[in-house]
Design an enzyme around this catalytic site. Structure first.
Site, PDB file in Angstrom:
ATOM      1  N   ASP A 143       0.831  -1.209   0.000  1.00 15.68           N
ATOM      2  CA  ASP A 143       0.000   0.000   0.000  1.00 15.68           C
ATOM      3  C   ASP A 143       0.864   1.256   0.000  1.00 15.68           C
ATOM      4  O   ASP A 143       0.634   2.192   0.773  1.00 15.68           O
ATOM      5  CB  ASP A 143      -0.957  -0.023   1.198  1.00 15.68           C
ATOM      6  CG  ASP A 143      -1.983  -1.141   1.061  1.00 15.68           C
ATOM      7  OD1 ASP A 143      -2.880  -1.006   0.211  1.00 15.68           O
ATOM      8  OD2 ASP A 143      -1.870  -2.144   1.783  1.00 15.68           O
ATOM      9  N   HIS A 159       1.085   3.186  -2.685  1.00 14.36           N
ATOM     10  CA  HIS A 159       0.247   4.153  -3.410  1.00 14.36           C
ATOM     11  C   HIS A 159       1.066   5.259  -4.078  1.00 14.36           C
ATOM     12  O   HIS A 159       0.721   6.444  -3.995  1.00 14.36           O
ATOM     13  CB  HIS A 159      -0.808   4.746  -2.475  1.00 14.36           C
ATOM     14  CG  HIS A 159      -1.876   3.773  -2.098  1.00 14.36           C
ATOM     15  ND1 HIS A 159      -2.983   3.546  -2.882  1.00 14.36           N
ATOM     16  CD2 HIS A 159      -1.983   2.932  -1.029  1.00 14.36           C
ATOM     17  CE1 HIS A 159      -3.741   2.623  -2.316  1.00 14.36           C
ATOM     18  NE2 HIS A 159      -3.158   2.220  -1.192  1.00 14.36           N
ATOM     19  N   ASP A 214      -0.787  -2.768  -4.354  1.00 14.66           N
ATOM     20  CA  ASP A 214      -0.986  -1.318  -4.435  1.00 14.66           C
ATOM     21  C   ASP A 214       0.356  -0.595  -4.371  1.00 14.66           C
ATOM     22  O   ASP A 214       0.547   0.353  -3.601  1.00 14.66           O
ATOM     23  CB  ASP A 214      -1.939  -0.799  -3.357  1.00 14.66           C
ATOM     24  CG  ASP A 214      -3.405  -1.090  -3.693  1.00 14.66           C
ATOM     25  OD1 ASP A 214      -3.674  -1.600  -4.795  1.00 14.66           O
ATOM     26  OD2 ASP A 214      -4.279  -0.807  -2.849  1.00 14.66           O
ATOM     27  N   ASN A 253      -5.604  -3.953  -5.846  1.00 16.52           N
ATOM     28  CA  ASN A 253      -6.810  -3.519  -6.541  1.00 16.52           C
ATOM     29  C   ASN A 253      -6.670  -2.150  -7.199  1.00 16.52           C
ATOM     30  O   ASN A 253      -7.247  -1.880  -8.241  1.00 16.52           O
ATOM     31  CB  ASN A 253      -8.009  -3.501  -5.594  1.00 16.52           C
ATOM     32  CG  ASN A 253      -7.775  -2.658  -4.362  1.00 16.52           C
ATOM     33  OD1 ASN A 253      -6.960  -2.999  -3.511  1.00 16.52           O
ATOM     34  ND2 ASN A 253      -8.475  -1.542  -4.238  1.00 16.52           N
ATOM     35  N   HIS A 254      -5.874  -1.253  -6.597  1.00 14.50           N
ATOM     36  CA  HIS A 254      -5.772   0.095  -7.153  1.00 14.50           C
ATOM     37  C   HIS A 254      -5.044   0.118  -8.487  1.00 14.50           C
ATOM     38  O   HIS A 254      -5.393   0.904  -9.370  1.00 14.50           O
ATOM     39  CB  HIS A 254      -5.045   1.018  -6.170  1.00 14.50           C
ATOM     40  CG  HIS A 254      -5.959   1.707  -5.211  1.00 14.50           C
ATOM     41  ND1 HIS A 254      -6.355   3.020  -5.368  1.00 14.50           N
ATOM     42  CD2 HIS A 254      -6.575   1.273  -4.094  1.00 14.50           C
ATOM     43  CE1 HIS A 254      -7.170   3.356  -4.383  1.00 14.50           C
ATOM     44  NE2 HIS A 254      -7.309   2.312  -3.598  1.00 14.50           N
ATOM     45  N   HIS A 265      -3.515  -9.681  -1.422  1.00 11.46           N
ATOM     46  CA  HIS A 265      -4.070  -8.345  -1.255  1.00 11.46           C
ATOM     47  C   HIS A 265      -5.581  -8.437  -1.181  1.00 11.46           C
ATOM     48  O   HIS A 265      -6.227  -8.996  -2.067  1.00 11.46           O
ATOM     49  CB  HIS A 265      -3.672  -7.462  -2.448  1.00 11.46           C
ATOM     50  CG  HIS A 265      -3.993  -6.010  -2.283  1.00 11.46           C
ATOM     51  ND1 HIS A 265      -3.103  -5.101  -1.762  1.00 11.46           N
ATOM     52  CD2 HIS A 265      -5.112  -5.298  -2.561  1.00 11.46           C
ATOM     53  CE1 HIS A 265      -3.644  -3.901  -1.747  1.00 11.46           C
ATOM     54  NE2 HIS A 265      -4.885  -3.991  -2.218  1.00 11.46           N
ATOM     55  N   ASP A 282      -3.721  -4.180   1.617  1.00  8.77           N
ATOM     56  CA  ASP A 282      -5.017  -3.565   1.336  1.00  8.77           C
ATOM     57  C   ASP A 282      -5.541  -2.796   2.538  1.00  8.77           C
ATOM     58  O   ASP A 282      -6.074  -1.711   2.390  1.00  8.77           O
ATOM     59  CB  ASP A 282      -6.075  -4.586   0.876  1.00  8.77           C
ATOM     60  CG  ASP A 282      -7.267  -3.893   0.202  1.00  8.77           C
ATOM     61  OD1 ASP A 282      -7.115  -2.745  -0.243  1.00  8.77           O
ATOM     62  OD2 ASP A 282      -8.350  -4.503   0.112  1.00  8.77           O
ATOM     63  N   HIS A 290      -4.899  -0.434   5.528  1.00  8.70           N
ATOM     64  CA  HIS A 290      -3.827   0.515   5.815  1.00  8.70           C
ATOM     65  C   HIS A 290      -3.433   0.564   7.286  1.00  8.70           C
ATOM     66  O   HIS A 290      -2.466   1.223   7.643  1.00  8.70           O
ATOM     67  CB  HIS A 290      -4.234   1.913   5.344  1.00  8.70           C
ATOM     68  CG  HIS A 290      -4.259   2.040   3.851  1.00  8.70           C
ATOM     69  ND1 HIS A 290      -4.374   3.264   3.214  1.00  8.70           N
ATOM     70  CD2 HIS A 290      -4.179   1.109   2.866  1.00  8.70           C
ATOM     71  CE1 HIS A 290      -4.359   3.070   1.902  1.00  8.70           C
ATOM     72  NE2 HIS A 290      -4.252   1.768   1.665  1.00  8.70           N
TER      73      HIS A 290
END
Length: 432
Positions: A9, A11, A50, A85-86, A150, A181, A183
Site C-alpha cells: 500500500d 500508493h 498497491d 486492486n488500485h 491483497h 489492502d 492501511h
C-alpha cells in the site's frame, strides 16, 4: 533463517489534496523502506500490492519507482510482489514491466525460494470471482512457506474474504499470510498460520492517524513479526469543541498552539458555538507554514441560518446540490459510489452493479422511489470495491469468470481526483 521486509500500500503517484509535495511523499516513503532493507541486509522486500495508487501512473511515477527498485537490485535484494486492486489492469501489469527488466518478481502459484522460505502470491481477486478459486499451489522443499496477497480478509473485523478457506483448502501449508489492502497494521492467527497486515507507508486519508511503517518477518523455526516506523510528513490533528459564545477566533487560537511548518493540518470543529468559515481557518494555517489545511465543521445549523459557502470545501457544495435533486435512496447510493467514495476507479461499474443487485435482492423496491429534497440525505456509505486482476492471476488460482468490460469505461469517466498530474499525462503504456 529468512528475514524479509513486508510492505505494501505504497500508493505511489497519489497527489493527495492536489499538492505535488504529497505525491513526492509517497515515493519517498517507499524509498525509505528500500533504504532500510539495504541498510539492514534483509533477504528480500515483499510487497503486498498497491505499489501504485492508480492503474495509470504517470511516467514520472513509473521512472521514480524504477530508480528505487534499481537501488534494491544493486544491493542484490530481490523484490517480490503481487498486484493490488488500485493498480490492477486488464492486460499486462506494471509489475510485469519491472519483472521484464529483472527488477522484480511477480509472485504466483509457483514457489520463489528465498533462504529457507518459499514465497507464493495471490493477486487481488474481486469478490464475485473468489468462489471459483481452487488455491492450488505447486509444492516446495523449503522449511517454511508464505503466501503474499491483497484484500480485506477475515478474521479481521473488516474482512470479506475468508482467510480460513485459504488456509484449509490450499495445497501448501503456509506458515504466514503476508497481506496488503488494509492501511492499519494488524496480526492474527488462524490455526497455526499467522496473518499480518503491514499497513500503508504514507497516510492516504486523514483517518490514518497512527505512525506509518512496515513489518519485519523472520522465518526461523517459528515466525516472528516485528514492526518499524517510517519518518513521514507530519499530520497535525486539531479537535476544537466550541462553547456557546465561541467561534472563528477560538478555532484560530487552538490551531495556533501547534507547530504547523510543512505539516498537513486537519481541523475538526464541534460544539455549540457560532458558525465558522473553513476558508478562514485554512488560510490562517497556511500563513503559519502549513503545507495543506483542511477544516471540517461537524455541526448542523437550521436551514434558515445564512452560512457562507467556501470554495475551500467544494464537496459540501456538491452535497447540497444533490440534496436538492430529490433522488431515490438507490440513486444517492450510486452517486456516492461514483463520485465520493474510496472505490477504486477501475471497479466503479462492478461495485454499482453489486449495490443495485443487493437492493433488489433485499426486496424493498421503495428505495428506487424518488425522495423529497428535504428528506434526501446523500451521505450514504457505499461498500468498498476493487479492481479486477488480469488473466495471469486467474490462471494461477483456478478458472475465474471474465469481468464486464464496462468497468474500464466507467472508470475513465469517474477518475479519482489527484491520481494524475495535469503537467505530466504520459504513461509508460505509450512507450511499450
Amino acid at each position: 533463517m529468512t528475514r524479509v521486509i513486508h510492505t505494501g500500500d505504497t500508493h505511489i503517484g497519489y497527489q493527495q489534496y492536489h499538492v505535488p509535495e504529497r505525491r513526492d511523499d509517497f515515493l519517498d516513503a517507499f524509498r525509505q523502506v528500500v533504504d532500510d532493507a539495504i541498510g539492514s541486509g534483509a533477504d528480500a522486500v515483499v510487497h503486498a500490492g498497491d505499489l501504485f495508487h492508480d492503474r495509470r501512473p504517470t511516467l514520472t511515477d513509473v521512472l521514480g519507482t524504477l530508480d528505487v527498485l534499481e537501488r534494491l537490485d544493486d544491493a542484490d535484494i530481490p523484490f517480490l510482489a503481487v498486484v493490488g486492486n488500485h493498480e490492477a489492469k486488464r492486460d499486462a501489469q506494471w509489475l510485469d514491466l519491472y519483472e521484464s527488466l529483472g527488477l522484480a518478481t511477480r509472485l504466483d502459484d509457483e514457489p520463489r525460494v528465498i533462504g529457507d522460505t518459499a514465497f507464493y502470491g495471490l493477486d487481488y481477486v474481486p469478490r464475485s470471482q473468489r468462489d471459483a478459486l481452487d488455491y492450488d499451489f505447486a509444492s516446495h522443499d523449503a522449511d517454511h512457506a508464505a503466501l503474499v496477497s491483497h484484500g480485506q480478509f477475515q478474521p479481521f473485523d473488516y474482512g470479506t474474504w475468508d482467510a480460513t478457506a485459504i488456509v484449509d483448502e490450499a495445497t501448501v501449508d503456509f506458515d504466514a499470510l503476508l497481506l496488503g489492502d488494509e492501511h492499519t497494521p494488524g496480526t492474527k492467527q488462524v490455526d497455526e498460520t499467522w496473518l499480518t497486515y503491514c499497513g500503508s507507508t504514507e497516510r492516504a486519508s486523514a483517518d490514518e492517524r497512527d505512525e506509518r511503517g512496515y513489518n519485519i518477518v523472520t522465518f526461523d523455526g517459528d515466525v516472528t513479526i516485528t514492526r518499524r516506523g517510517l519518518d513521514t510528513r507530519e499530520f497535525v490533528f486539531v479537535e476544537v469543541e466550541l462553547a456557546g459564545d465561541e467561534g472563528l477566533e477560538h478555532v484560530r487560537e487552538r490551531v495556533g498552539e501547534y507547530d504547523l511548518t510543512d505539516a498537513v493540518v486537519i481541523v475538526h470543529v464541534d460544539g455549540e458555538g457560532e458558525p465558522i468559515t473553513p476558508a478562514g481557518i485554512e488560510e490562517f494555517a497556511l500563513e503559519r507554514g502549513a503545507l495543506v489545511a483542511r477544516v471540517t465543521d461537524h455541526r448542523e445549523f437550521a436551514d434558515e441560518r445564512e452560512v457562507e459557502v467556501s470554495f475551500a470545501d467544494p464537496d459540501e457544495a456538491v452535497h447540497e446540490r444533490v440534496r436538492e435533486l430529490g433522488l431515490s435512496e438507490a440513486a444517492r447510493d450510486i452517486d456516492e459510489t461514483i463520485r465520493a467514495s474510496k472505490v477504486p476507479d477501475s471497479n466503479v461499474a462492478d461495485t454499482v452493479e453489486e449495490r443495485v443487485a443487493d437492493l433488489v435482492e433485499a426486496g424493498d423496491l421503495a428505495v428506487f422511489d424518488g425522495a423529497d429534497a428535504e428528506s434526501a440525505h446523500p451521505e450514504t456509505e457505499a461498500d468498498g470495491g476493487h479492481a479486477p486482476t488480469d488473466d495471469r492471476s486467474s490462471a494461477s488460482v483456478g478458472d475465474q469468470p471474465a469481468d464486464d468490460a464496462a468497468a474500464d469505461e466507467t472508470a475513465d469517466a469517474a477518475g479519482e481526483p489527484g491520481s494524475e498530474d495535469p503537467e505530466d499525462q504520459s504513461t509508460m503504456e505509450e512507450y511499450l
